[in-house]
Design a protein around this motif. Sequence first.
Motif, short mmCIF file in Angstrom:
data_model
loop_
_atom_site.label_atom_id
_atom_site.label_comp_id
_atom_site.label_asym_id
_atom_site.label_seq_id
_atom_site.Cartn_x
_atom_site.Cartn_y
_atom_site.Cartn_z
N GLY A 424 -7.06 -12.56 74.76
CA GLY A 424 -5.83 -13.15 74.25
C GLY A 424 -6.16 -14.09 73.11
O GLY A 424 -7.08 -14.90 73.21
N GLU A 425 -5.44 -13.96 72.01
CA GLU A 425 -5.65 -14.84 70.86
C GLU A 425 -4.31 -15.38 70.39
O GLU A 425 -3.34 -14.64 70.25
CB GLU A 425 -6.34 -14.08 69.73
N VAL A 426 -4.27 -16.68 70.15
CA VAL A 426 -3.06 -17.36 69.69
C VAL A 426 -3.37 -18.04 68.36
O VAL A 426 -4.29 -18.87 68.28
CB VAL A 426 -2.58 -18.40 70.73
N VAL A 427 -2.63 -17.67 67.32
CA VAL A 427 -2.82 -18.23 65.98
C VAL A 427 -1.55 -18.97 65.59
O VAL A 427 -0.47 -18.35 65.47
CB VAL A 427 -3.12 -17.12 64.95
N VAL A 428 -1.63 -20.27 65.40
CA VAL A 428 -0.48 -21.09 65.06
C VAL A 428 -0.62 -21.58 63.62
O VAL A 428 -1.61 -22.23 63.27
CB VAL A 428 -0.35 -22.29 66.02
N THR A 429 0.36 -21.23 62.80
CA THR A 429 0.41 -21.70 61.41
C THR A 429 1.42 -22.83 61.31
O THR A 429 2.58 -22.67 61.70
CB THR A 429 0.81 -20.56 60.46
N LEU A 430 0.98 -23.97 60.81
CA LEU A 430 1.85 -25.14 60.69
C LEU A 430 2.53 -25.18 59.33
O LEU A 430 2.10 -24.52 58.38
CB LEU A 430 1.03 -26.42 60.90
N ASP A 431 3.58 -25.96 59.24
CA ASP A 431 4.28 -26.12 57.96
C ASP A 431 3.35 -26.69 56.90
O ASP A 431 3.52 -26.44 55.69
CB ASP A 431 5.49 -27.03 58.14
N SER A 432 2.35 -27.43 57.33
CA SER A 432 1.38 -28.02 56.39
C SER A 432 0.43 -26.98 55.81
O SER A 432 -0.30 -27.26 54.86
CB SER A 432 0.57 -29.09 57.10
N GLY A 433 0.45 -25.79 56.37
CA GLY A 433 -0.49 -24.75 55.95
C GLY A 433 -1.72 -24.65 56.82
O GLY A 433 -2.50 -23.70 56.72
N ASP A 434 -1.92 -25.63 57.69
CA ASP A 434 -3.06 -25.58 58.61
C ASP A 434 -2.89 -24.42 59.60
O ASP A 434 -1.78 -24.11 60.03
CB ASP A 434 -3.18 -26.89 59.39
N VAL A 435 -4.00 -23.79 59.96
CA VAL A 435 -3.99 -22.68 60.91
C VAL A 435 -4.90 -23.05 62.08
O VAL A 435 -6.07 -23.38 61.90
CB VAL A 435 -4.47 -21.36 60.26
N LEU A 436 -4.34 -22.98 63.28
CA LEU A 436 -5.07 -23.30 64.50
C LEU A 436 -5.21 -22.03 65.33
O LEU A 436 -4.23 -21.31 65.55
CB LEU A 436 -4.34 -24.38 65.30
N ILE A 437 -6.42 -21.76 65.82
CA ILE A 437 -6.67 -20.52 66.54
C ILE A 437 -7.30 -20.82 67.90
O ILE A 437 -8.24 -21.61 67.99
CB ILE A 437 -7.61 -19.59 65.74
#
Length: 497
Positions: A424-437
């Motif tokens: 399972g992989e979760v990739v969250v893109t924030l409004d700031s452009g940061d990407v958290l995986i």
Amino acid sequence: MLSKVRKAITPLSAVRGLHKSAFEVVERPAPEETVTSSFGRFIQGVKPQHLTPTVLQRSKRMVLDSLGVGLIGSTTEVFELALRHCQHMYAPDDISSVYGRKNTRLSPTLAAFVNGVASHSMDFDDTWHPATHPSGAVLPALLAIGDMLPSNSKPSGMDFLLAFNVGIEVQGRLLRFSNEAANIPKRFHPPTVVGTMGSAAACARLLSLERAQCSHALAIAASLSGAPMANAATQSKPFHIGNAARLGLEAALLASRGLEASPLVLDAVPGVSGFSAFYEDYAPRPLASPDDKYDPHRFLLEEQDMGFKRFPAHLGMHWVADAAATVHEALVGLSGGRVSPGGVREILLRVPPSKYINRPFPDSEHQARHSFQFNACTALLDGEVTVRSFSEEGLRRPELHSLLAKVRVEHPHDNPANFDRMYGEVVVTLDSGDVLIGRCDTFYGHWRNPLSDESLCKKFRSNAGTVLPQEKVEGLIESVEQLDRMGDCQTLLDQIQ
């Protein structure tokens, strides 16, 4: 290998020109052992000494966990519905006890049914590979038999554990005769197929049926098996486990009374489907005898541990929840406090292709337990998924629905619908452009990373404590630990109410 031969007396009157009263001895090939008869031989012939310390310890953990999820399951709406149905539609037969209900007893088959429903009512029960929920189909049936037998004939704790392991082993062996069964199911819900067979095998063993009766019990159970995956994520899915426990017990009881069925139900017979009706690539093999000196039977539980869930949802949810919890920690670090959906632009889930657990906007607790999206977003908000996550309040949170609306799902080619190989992989893109995986390859509780005894007991205390006083909770832990040393299983039976 040449089959053994047996001697048969044939009248010579059948041969032209010989006197009617003359006889000669000829040799006729004896029938070779079938797959079905090899299962009957195993069920009837396996002995306590065939259970290794590893198998005993792992199976006791399964019993403890299954009791716990059954006890908390007795608090659910679907359990109450099943119990009322049995009480109102059938004549009273106060023999076998019901999880969490001190003064409630039913007939053995109905008690096996409602306790099986309780075991799966929250999807909190154990899971194996190939995919099935093995304990909930077997344990309630054995408990019902334990109550049914007279006080001077109660099985010992070791007899109980041996029968339990027979039921688990039969399920695992049948699943391994098919490559199709290795993947997350699409057609039949596995516990309604192999679970019914496992229940029948376990009950046949505890009832001390003869070898042929054990084979007939499996064949009868095959006629009582099978339920479609379309009922997953509904209130009817827990009934699958209840029916497996109940119908397997009925199959064994019918066999004990002399009912016969196909002697080839587990064999591959061209043109006539037996168990192969459930798995198109079914390729069975006889079971080795436990007493074979050169190729003795080895229990599958020795080779592969069981998967235990930390929260009540489909097993696949545990990968995305752990991956999302990793991202949650990063989000808390960035925000300095509570996670806010407002700063999230997109949530990408990379999960296996499985239609019945891909539910973007679940509107019931049962759908939520089968939703990659719900469990990932809950873990993103809270850092974990718990029993309370599936309450009405948990389902309707505005911040949860804000995140659900931002979810997109991908099915990478290297992520198969297989509990032994998926991730399972979760990739969250924030409004700031940061990407958290966050990624999870093996969650805590998986057979490759099993719960510690401490974690398992903590889960049990939390579950069983919802309906039992603390002294009974602790008494059950002690009883299960000592089960293989108990003279009879009455102590265990007394404490589940």
